[in-house]
Design a protein around this motif. Structure first.
Motif, PDB file in Angstrom:
ATOM      1  N   VAL A 165       0.844  -1.192   0.000  1.00 42.86           N
ATOM      2  CA  VAL A 165       0.000   0.000   0.000  1.00 42.86           C
ATOM      3  C   VAL A 165       0.883   1.247   0.000  1.00 42.86           C
ATOM      4  CG1 VAL A 165      -1.855   1.233   1.183  1.00 42.86           C
ATOM      5  CG2 VAL A 165      -1.732  -1.264   1.304  1.00 42.86           C
ATOM      6  N   VAL A 166       0.589   2.171  -0.887  1.00 40.19           N
ATOM      7  CA  VAL A 166       1.284   3.454  -0.962  1.00 40.19           C
ATOM      8  C   VAL A 166       0.234   4.551  -1.055  1.00 40.19           C
ATOM      9  CG1 VAL A 166       2.873   4.906  -2.275  1.00 40.19           C
ATOM     10  CG2 VAL A 166       3.308   2.459  -2.083  1.00 40.19           C
ATOM     11  N   LEU A 167       0.378   5.565  -0.210  1.00 41.04           N
ATOM     12  CA  LEU A 167      -0.508   6.722  -0.251  1.00 41.04           C
ATOM     13  C   LEU A 167       0.220   7.881  -0.921  1.00 41.04           C
ATOM     14  CD1 LEU A 167      -2.031   6.602   3.344  1.00 41.04           C
ATOM     15  CD2 LEU A 167      -2.926   5.581   1.250  1.00 41.04           C
ATOM     16  N   THR A 168      -0.449   8.550  -1.832  1.00 40.17           N
ATOM     17  CA  THR A 168       0.149   9.687  -2.531  1.00 40.17           C
ATOM     18  C   THR A 168      -0.684  10.930  -2.252  1.00 40.17           C
ATOM     19  OG1 THR A 168      -1.121   9.262  -4.546  1.00 40.17           O
ATOM     20  CG2 THR A 168       1.052   8.217  -4.360  1.00 40.17           C
ATOM     21  N   VAL A 169       0.005  12.069  -2.172  1.00 43.50           N
ATOM     22  CA  VAL A 169      -0.656  13.365  -1.988  1.00 43.50           C
ATOM     23  C   VAL A 169      -0.364  14.208  -3.219  1.00 43.50           C
ATOM     24  CG1 VAL A 169      -0.824  15.442  -0.579  1.00 43.50           C
ATOM     25  CG2 VAL A 169      -0.436  13.234   0.511  1.00 43.50           C
ATOM     26  N   SER A 170      -1.413  14.693  -3.877  1.00 42.08           N
ATOM     27  CA  SER A 170      -1.259  15.482  -5.101  1.00 42.08           C
ATOM     28  C   SER A 170      -2.049  16.763  -4.986  1.00 42.08           C
ATOM     29  CB  SER A 170      -1.725  14.690  -6.324  1.00 42.08           C
ATOM     30  OG  SER A 170      -1.025  13.475  -6.443  1.00 42.08           O
ATOM     31  N   ARG A 171      -1.552  17.768  -5.698  1.00 41.87           N
ATOM     32  CA  ARG A 171      -2.263  19.032  -5.808  1.00 41.87           C
ATOM     33  C   ARG A 171      -2.343  19.367  -7.285  1.00 41.87           C
ATOM     34  NH1 ARG A 171      -0.864  24.770  -2.799  1.00 41.87           N
ATOM     35  NH2 ARG A 171      -2.642  25.935  -3.640  1.00 41.87           N
ATOM     36  N   GLY A 172      -3.559  19.293  -7.819  1.00 41.52           N
ATOM     37  CA  GLY A 172      -3.679  19.425  -9.264  1.00 41.52           C
ATOM     38  C   GLY A 172      -3.066  18.200  -9.919  1.00 41.52           C
ATOM     39  N   ALA A 173      -2.196  18.425 -10.876  1.00 42.84           N
ATOM     40  CA  ALA A 173      -1.521  17.317 -11.560  1.00 42.84           C
ATOM     41  C   ALA A 173      -0.154  17.034 -10.966  1.00 42.84           C
ATOM     42  CB  ALA A 173      -1.388  17.640 -13.048  1.00 42.84           C
ATOM     43  N   LYS A 174       0.216  17.733  -9.888  1.00 42.71           N
ATOM     44  CA  LYS A 174       1.551  17.579  -9.327  1.00 42.71           C
ATOM     45  C   LYS A 174       1.500  16.769  -8.040  1.00 42.71           C
ATOM     46  CE  LYS A 174       5.535  20.236  -7.677  1.00 42.71           C
ATOM     47  NZ  LYS A 174       6.073  21.594  -7.390  1.00 42.71           N
ATOM     48  N   GLU A 175       2.331  15.732  -7.980  1.00 45.50           N
ATOM     49  CA  GLU A 175       2.425  14.917  -6.772  1.00 45.50           C
ATOM     50  C   GLU A 175       3.396  15.585  -5.800  1.00 45.50           C
ATOM     51  OE1 GLU A 175       4.484  10.736  -5.903  1.00 45.50           O
ATOM     52  OE2 GLU A 175       2.651  10.511  -7.102  1.00 45.50           O
ATOM     53  N   VAL A 176       2.928  15.804  -4.567  1.00 46.19           N
ATOM     54  CA  VAL A 176       3.757  16.502  -3.581  1.00 46.19           C
ATOM     55  C   VAL A 176       4.198  15.591  -2.447  1.00 46.19           C
ATOM     56  CG1 VAL A 176       2.718  18.727  -4.081  1.00 46.19           C
ATOM     57  CG2 VAL A 176       1.698  17.274  -2.320  1.00 46.19           C
ATOM     58  N   GLY A 177       3.771  14.340  -2.434  1.00 49.27           N
ATOM     59  CA  GLY A 177       4.199  13.421  -1.379  1.00 49.27           C
ATOM     60  C   GLY A 177       3.833  11.989  -1.709  1.00 49.27           C
ATOM     61  N   ARG A 178       4.665  11.051  -1.244  1.00 47.90           N
ATOM     62  CA  ARG A 178       4.428   9.615  -1.455  1.00 47.90           C
ATOM     63  C   ARG A 178       4.815   8.906  -0.161  1.00 47.90           C
ATOM     64  NH1 ARG A 178       4.100   5.694  -5.702  1.00 47.90           N
ATOM     65  NH2 ARG A 178       3.648   7.439  -7.078  1.00 47.90           N
ATOM     66  N   TYR A 179       3.886   8.102   0.384  1.00 47.98           N
ATOM     67  CA  TYR A 179       4.089   7.505   1.699  1.00 47.98           C
ATOM     68  C   TYR A 179       3.732   6.017   1.674  1.00 47.98           C
ATOM     69  CZ  TYR A 179       3.730  12.473   2.785  1.00 47.98           C
ATOM     70  OH  TYR A 179       3.889  13.832   2.782  1.00 47.98           O
ATOM     71  N   PRO A 180       4.716   5.108   1.742  1.00 45.08           N
ATOM     72  CA  PRO A 180       4.409   3.678   1.878  1.00 45.08           C
ATOM     73  C   PRO A 180       3.764   3.411   3.236  1.00 45.08           C
ATOM     74  CG  PRO A 180       6.670   4.052   1.162  1.00 45.08           C
ATOM     75  CD  PRO A 180       6.155   5.359   1.616  1.00 45.08           C
TER      76      PRO A 180
END
Length: 301
Positions: A165-180
């Motif tokens: 499982v990986v959680l990603t944080v995006s704003r618009g089309a830009k990914e600003v964080g990735r958290y396993p």
């Protein structure tokens, strides 16, 4: 007539009208101990009882009654994998219920005499939520956070390992964080559920509309299966414009007061009407002696 019976550890059970049946026959499947109103997919399966070992095309759907039971007729067909075969009842469309298998013998089918290999289950994502969990300063634009909760279930086949499982944080089309996300507790048992909760950091700012993606898969190649809204918008967005508007109004008020036209300097007052004056008598001089005019003697005689 013989019957086959299977019971799961926590109560649900299946009973078959026949423990041995030929291809093309129908058997009666009776279920008990399931949650009330559960929708179950009932089908013939080969080894393992997983979806790719079951005859899905001839599966039937059963809905349990208020007592948690059902009665359903099932056609006997050849599963896509060899026997030993089972009648498999598992939740359909994500309903919370434990899957149960009951053994059935079908003569004339391929059969594996050796012991069935260990089966590996799959942890299926059942639910995912994101809730704002930011401290007060985040309402004024500071860094915040969101609490993400994901729930998995193992619907059958064998113990389910870490799905990755990986959680990603995006704003618009830009990914600003990735958290396993760490998978705790080891493999998930058949019929079990597991809920994982984690805090995700949200970068500060006045406008913070984010999306949280729940990705599952092998490391380096996860596939996003759910997208959540993380619009943790601080009320500072309203405070800042309000404060700016108040400041502008105050500035305009001060400037208006400074630019006001001064009142004219007061001039002389209008003439008052004349007041009658009183003439006072002249005060007499002190020690004043009145002179008496002298009269000549000759005139007096």
């Amino acid at each position: 007539m013989s019957a086959a019976h299977a019971t799961a550890a926590d109560g649900p059970a299946l009973m078959l009208s026949k423990s041995t049946a030929k291809l093309g026959e129908y058997i009666s499947v009776t279920g008990t101990g399931f949650p009330a109103g559960a929708r179950l997919q009932v089908e013939i399966c080969g080894i393992g009882g997983t979806s790719n070992s079951c005859a899905i095309a001839t599966a039937v759907i059963a809905t349990t009654d208020p007592a948690g039971g059902f009665h359903q007729a099932l056609p006997v067909v050849e599963p896509p994998t060899p026997c030993p075969c089972t009648v498999h009842a598992a939740p359909f469309d994500g309903t919370a219920a434990d899957p149960v298998d009951a053994a059935i013998s079908i003569p004339g089918l391929r059969y594996l005499p050796q012991a069935a290999p260990p089966q590996v289950g799959t942890a299926k994502l059942m639910d995912a939520t994101a809730v704002g969990d930011s401290p007060f300063p985040a309402q004024l634009g500071a860094d915040g956070s969101a609490r993400v909760t994901v729930t998995f279930a193992n619907l059958g086949g064998g113990p389910a390992p870490d799905p990755g499982v990986v959680l990603t944080v995006s704003r618009g089309a830009k990914e600003v964080g990735r958290y396993p996300v760490a998978w705790t507790g080891g493999d998930l048992a058949v019929g079990g559920r597991r809920t994982l909760t984690c805090e995700l950091a949200l970068p500060g700012g006045w406008f913070r509309d984010y999306e949280i993606g729940v990705a599952i898969g092998a490391p380096g190649n996860p596939v996003t299966v759910r997208t959540l809204s993380a619009a943790v918008r601080p009320w500072g967005e309203l405070v800042a414009p309000s404060a700016l508007l108040l400041g502008v109004l105050c500035l305009l008020a001060v400037r208006r007061r400074g630019a006001a036209v001064p009142e004219p300097f007061p001039g002389p007052s209008p003439l008052e009407p004349p007041t009658p004056a009183m003439v006072l008598p002249t005060p007499e001089l002190e020690n004043a002696t009145a002179e008496t005019p002298e009269i000549p003697e000759n005139e007096s005689s």
